[in-house]
Design an enzyme around this catalytic site. Structure first.
Site, mmCIF file in Angstrom:
data_model
loop_
_atom_site.group_PDB
_atom_site.id
_atom_site.type_symbol
_atom_site.label_atom_id
_atom_site.label_comp_id
_atom_site.label_asym_id
_atom_site.label_seq_id
_atom_site.Cartn_x
_atom_site.Cartn_y
_atom_site.Cartn_z
ATOM 1 N N SER A 1 51.808 38.530 27.447
ATOM 2 C CA SER A 1 52.069 37.947 26.129
ATOM 3 C C SER A 1 52.563 39.009 25.161
ATOM 4 O O SER A 1 51.900 40.020 24.947
ATOM 5 C CB SER A 1 50.786 37.352 25.530
ATOM 6 N N HIS B 1 54.858 32.891 27.646
ATOM 7 C CA HIS B 1 54.876 33.690 28.869
ATOM 8 C C HIS B 1 56.218 33.417 29.559
ATOM 9 O O HIS B 1 56.608 32.267 29.726
ATOM 10 C CB HIS B 1 53.728 33.285 29.798
ATOM 11 N N ARG C 1 53.135 35.848 34.741
ATOM 12 C CA ARG C 1 52.110 36.013 35.766
ATOM 13 C C ARG C 1 51.373 34.704 35.935
ATOM 14 O O ARG C 1 51.419 33.838 35.071
ATOM 15 C CB ARG C 1 51.131 37.131 35.363
ATOM 16 N N THR C 2 50.730 34.579 37.083
ATOM 17 C CA THR C 2 49.791 33.473 37.263
ATOM 18 C C THR C 2 48.425 33.946 36.786
ATOM 19 O O THR C 2 47.972 35.020 37.189
ATOM 20 C CB THR C 2 49.730 33.052 38.740
ATOM 21 N N HIS C 3 47.791 33.156 35.943
ATOM 22 C CA HIS C 3 46.459 33.497 35.454
ATOM 23 C C HIS C 3 45.385 32.826 36.305
ATOM 24 O O HIS C 3 45.601 31.748 36.875
ATOM 25 C CB HIS C 3 46.297 33.053 33.995
ATOM 26 N N GLU D 1 36.585 33.374 23.982
ATOM 27 C CA GLU D 1 35.147 33.600 23.979
ATOM 28 C C GLU D 1 34.483 32.968 22.753
ATOM 29 O O GLU D 1 35.098 32.787 21.709
ATOM 30 C CB GLU D 1 34.842 35.122 23.947
ATOM 31 N N SER E 1 43.536 38.534 32.302
ATOM 32 C CA SER E 1 44.513 38.793 33.359
ATOM 33 C C SER E 1 44.340 40.088 34.148
ATOM 34 O O SER E 1 44.352 40.074 35.377
ATOM 35 C CB SER E 1 45.932 38.789 32.763
HETATM 36 I I1 8IG Z 1 46.517 36.921 23.686
HETATM 37 O O1 8IG Z 1 40.722 36.831 22.275
HETATM 38 C C1 8IG Z 1 44.571 36.804 24.036
HETATM 39 N N1 8IG Z 1 44.116 36.667 25.269
HETATM 40 N N2 8IG Z 1 39.700 36.365 26.724
HETATM 41 N N3 8IG Z 1 40.213 36.599 24.467
HETATM 42 C C2 8IG Z 1 40.613 36.480 25.762
HETATM 43 N N4 8IG Z 1 41.883 36.488 26.123
HETATM 44 C C3 8IG Z 1 42.790 36.627 25.159
HETATM 45 C C4 8IG Z 1 42.476 36.752 23.812
HETATM 46 C C5 8IG Z 1 41.093 36.726 23.445
HETATM 47 N N5 8IG Z 1 43.606 36.852 23.112
#
Ligand code: 8IG
Length: 268
Positions: free
Chosen positions: A35, A67, A88-90, A189, A208
């Site tokens: 990203s 992405h 990418r694949t997450h 989170e 990732s």
């Molecule tokens: I862009 O605040 C991005 N990816 N886990 N937490 C998590 N992944 C993320 C965050 C975030 N921001």
């Protein structure tokens, strides 16, 4: 059969397919652009070939806005060839962990010995405003999963190459370092989870890079991890998290990220 029942064979098959359709059969190093990082791909050298990820065996077209979704082969100023994945694949896509690290393994199958893993993530340090880039010094894998199978006891000391971190700091002496904590996602989170991550030593939260790093180390690659803090992690500031803001922070940082990567790729 060519599928994830034999991930190494599948990666070799993907590398052979890339060679067949592009005429380029080897790469010196790899970059995975997360990203905010995608636009850099246009500025790193001469693009000698480009394929939609969905056309490469074993790859899935990315699902998330912001992405990208290409595999590019780029010759940088030193003459070395970079394989660049703009997408990418997450793990949260639920396609399985072998799918998540297929790009890393395919890069290794093409001969890449170094890999630069980039991401957008949340930051725990209130001093890291959105747009701050941070070198990953180490990680905590909270996915409960691993791309490795069987008794694959690889060493994860210095998983994020100290030599490559030194090199990155020669390009940008101001880069701070932090510990990256990978959650499964896709939800961000809770503030309590962010406090837990901080208590166990994390500075960054993302979805990732940890699993990809494990696979890269198992392939013997040197790993450089660089995070773009696109947002303060939940609860660090009063603001709620918003994917549109994450994309905007990435966009604003693009010229700086591209400059950093341009400085890096000629040193690899
Ligand atoms: I862009 O605040 C991005 N990816 N886990 N937490 C998590 N992944 C993320 C965050 C975030 N921001």
């Amino acid at each position: 059969m060519i599928d994830f029942s034999d991930p190494a064979a599948y990666a070799a098959h993907a590398a052979a397919a890339i060679a067949e359709s592009t005429g380029v059969s080897a790469a010196d190093f790899a970059l995975v652009l997360g990203s905010g990082w995608n636009a850099a791909a246009d500025t790193l050298g001469e693009t000698i070939a480009s394929l939609p990820l969905g056309d490469v065996p074993g790859f899935a077209a990315p699902v998330v806005a912001g992405h990208g979704g290409e595999l590019r082969l780029v010759r940088v100023a030193t003459g070395k060839v970079a394989v660049i994945l703009t997408g990418r694949t997450h793990y949260y896509e639920g396609r399985g962990v072998a799918q998540v690290v297929h790009g890393v393994r395919t890069a290794a199958a093409l001969g890449a010995t170094d890999i630069v893993l980039t991401n957008g993530c949340g930051g725990l340090n209130p001093a890291w405003a959105p747009g701050t880039t941070v070198l990953i010094a180490d990680h905590i894998n909270l996915t409960g999963d691993t791309p490795l199978r069987g008794a694959t006891f690889i060493d994860m000391t210095d998983a994020y190459s100290p030599a490559l971190r030194d090199l990155a700091r020669r390009v940008d002496p101001d880069l701070p370092e932090g510990v990256y904590c990978q959650f499964r996602g896709p939800q961000y989170e809770t503030p309590a989870e962010v406090r837990m991550a901080g208590a166990i030593g994390a500075d960054l939260v993302g979805m990732s890079t940890g699993l990809e790093c494990i696979a890269a180390r198992a392939e013997g690659m040197r790993v450089l991890g660089i995070s773009l803090v696109t947002n303060a992690a939940a609860g660090v500031t009063a603001a709620p998290l918003d994917h549109a803001e994450v994309i905007a922070a990435g966009k604003a940082a693009q010229p700086r990220l591209a400059a950093l990567l341009r400085g890096l790729v000629v040193e690899l």
